[in-house]
Design a protein around this motif. Structure first.
Motif, PDB file in Angstrom:
ATOM      1  N   VAL A  39      49.332  60.770  84.691  1.00 19.66           N
ATOM      2  CA  VAL A  39      48.335  60.241  85.619  1.00 19.66           C
ATOM      3  C   VAL A  39      47.390  59.299  84.856  1.00 19.66           C
ATOM      4  O   VAL A  39      46.935  59.603  83.761  1.00 19.66           O
ATOM      5  N   TYR A  40      47.141  58.150  85.449  1.00 18.73           N
ATOM      6  CA  TYR A  40      46.333  57.059  84.896  1.00 18.73           C
ATOM      7  C   TYR A  40      47.034  56.330  83.750  1.00 18.73           C
ATOM      8  O   TYR A  40      46.425  55.516  83.067  1.00 18.73           O
ATOM      9  N   HIS A  41      48.310  56.635  83.525  1.00 20.38           N
ATOM     10  CA  HIS A  41      49.095  55.880  82.553  1.00 20.38           C
ATOM     11  C   HIS A  41      50.337  55.266  83.191  1.00 20.38           C
ATOM     12  O   HIS A  41      50.687  54.132  82.900  1.00 20.38           O
ATOM     13  N   ARG A  42      51.030  56.031  84.021  1.00 22.96           N
ATOM     14  CA  ARG A  42      52.207  55.516  84.740  1.00 22.96           C
ATOM     15  C   ARG A  42      52.122  55.786  86.233  1.00 22.96           C
ATOM     16  O   ARG A  42      52.766  55.142  87.028  1.00 22.96           O
ATOM     17  N   PHE A  44      49.318  56.249  89.263  1.00 23.51           N
ATOM     18  CA  PHE A  44      47.906  55.979  89.518  1.00 23.51           C
ATOM     19  C   PHE A  44      47.500  56.357  90.946  1.00 23.51           C
ATOM     20  O   PHE A  44      48.201  56.011  91.892  1.00 23.51           O
ATOM     21  N   HIS A  46      45.336  54.986  92.631  1.00 18.22           N
ATOM     22  CA  HIS A  46      44.676  53.767  93.100  1.00 18.22           C
ATOM     23  C   HIS A  46      45.566  52.589  92.716  1.00 18.22           C
ATOM     24  O   HIS A  46      46.515  52.742  91.950  1.00 18.22           O
ATOM     25  N   TYR A  47      45.241  51.413  93.256  1.00 16.62           N
ATOM     26  CA  TYR A  47      46.002  50.228  92.850  1.00 16.62           C
ATOM     27  C   TYR A  47      45.695  49.934  91.395  1.00 16.62           C
ATOM     28  O   TYR A  47      44.561  50.029  90.951  1.00 16.62           O
ATOM     29  N   TYR A  48      46.720  49.574  90.652  1.00 18.28           N
ATOM     30  CA  TYR A  48      46.544  49.267  89.233  1.00 18.28           C
ATOM     31  C   TYR A  48      47.484  48.138  88.861  1.00 18.28           C
ATOM     32  O   TYR A  48      48.676  48.172  89.175  1.00 18.28           O
ATOM     33  N   TYR A  59      55.282  51.281  86.967  1.00 22.79           N
ATOM     34  CA  TYR A  59      54.141  52.065  87.425  1.00 22.79           C
ATOM     35  C   TYR A  59      54.299  52.379  88.907  1.00 22.79           C
ATOM     36  O   TYR A  59      54.911  51.613  89.643  1.00 22.79           O
ATOM     37  N   CYS A  61      51.677  53.374  92.131  1.00 24.92           N
ATOM     38  CA  CYS A  61      50.293  53.501  92.573  1.00 24.92           C
ATOM     39  C   CYS A  61      50.281  54.051  93.994  1.00 24.92           C
ATOM     40  O   CYS A  61      51.131  53.697  94.807  1.00 24.92           O
ATOM     41  N   GLU A  63      47.718  54.641  97.356  1.00 22.62           N
ATOM     42  CA  GLU A  63      46.435  54.319  97.994  1.00 22.62           C
ATOM     43  C   GLU A  63      46.485  54.811  99.427  1.00 22.62           C
ATOM     44  O   GLU A  63      47.541  54.802 100.062  1.00 22.62           O
TER      45      GLU A  63
END
Length: 162
Positions: A39-42, A44, A46-48, A59, A61, A63
């Motif tokens: 999580v928060y690396h591959r 997300f 949210h949009y990243y 990745y 994401c 939303e």
């Protein structure tokens, strides 16, 4: 309860389901080391869009948006959007028996998992769209949008007109 409380709950549920789906993680191309800190690396909530690239990778994401309509104050209409973003050099998928690009196959797995899924409002989720495109010369994406229907929680709260 506000309509927006589902944002946190549903994202946490989806992220948990995806990070515990071994086949999905294999198709995503994660290593055992990456799975420890996914999580928060591959993956997300949210949009990243990566600004610096130190590794060719893919990745996912998630939303959630909520819409209400003036013609129907009884319901709200949540949408869950998955954006699969892959470096051009990570598009080729090498899984026996599967002939697809990485983003297309990940989209297929998400479609299987979430189309007609329950527990996201009233009734079942429904796939509204699956659209592919180019983010830039290095990244391709596929975006899936699932629509749902929920009660407008604002109707349940006492209104203060004074």
């Amino acid at each position: 309860m506000a309509n927006s409380d589902c944002l946190r709950r549903w994202k946490n549920r989806i992220i948990s389901e995806l990070q515990n789906d071994e086949y999905f993680l294999d198709v995503l191309g994660t290593t055992e080391e990456e799975q420890e800190d996914l999580v928060y690396h591959r993956l997300f909530p949210h949009y990243y869009i990566p600004d610096t690239i130190d590794k060719v990778t893919t990745y996912v994401c998630v939303e959630i948006d909520i819409r209400t309509h003036t013609w129907s104050k009884l319901y709200s209409y949540p949408t869950i959007t998955f954006t699969i973003l892959a470096h051009q050099n990570d598009m080729q998928l090498n899984i026996a028996g599967v002939s697809a690009t990485r983003i297309d196959y990940l989209a297929e797995l998400l479609d299987i998992k979430y189309n007609n899924a329950r527990g996201f409002g009233l009734g079942r989720l429904e796939l509204e769209s699956s659209i592919a495109g180019n983010l830039n010369t290095k990244y391709r994406y596929r975006q899936l949008v699932f629509k749902g229907k929920d009660m407008n929680d604002n109707l349940c709260e006492e209104q203060d007109d004074g």
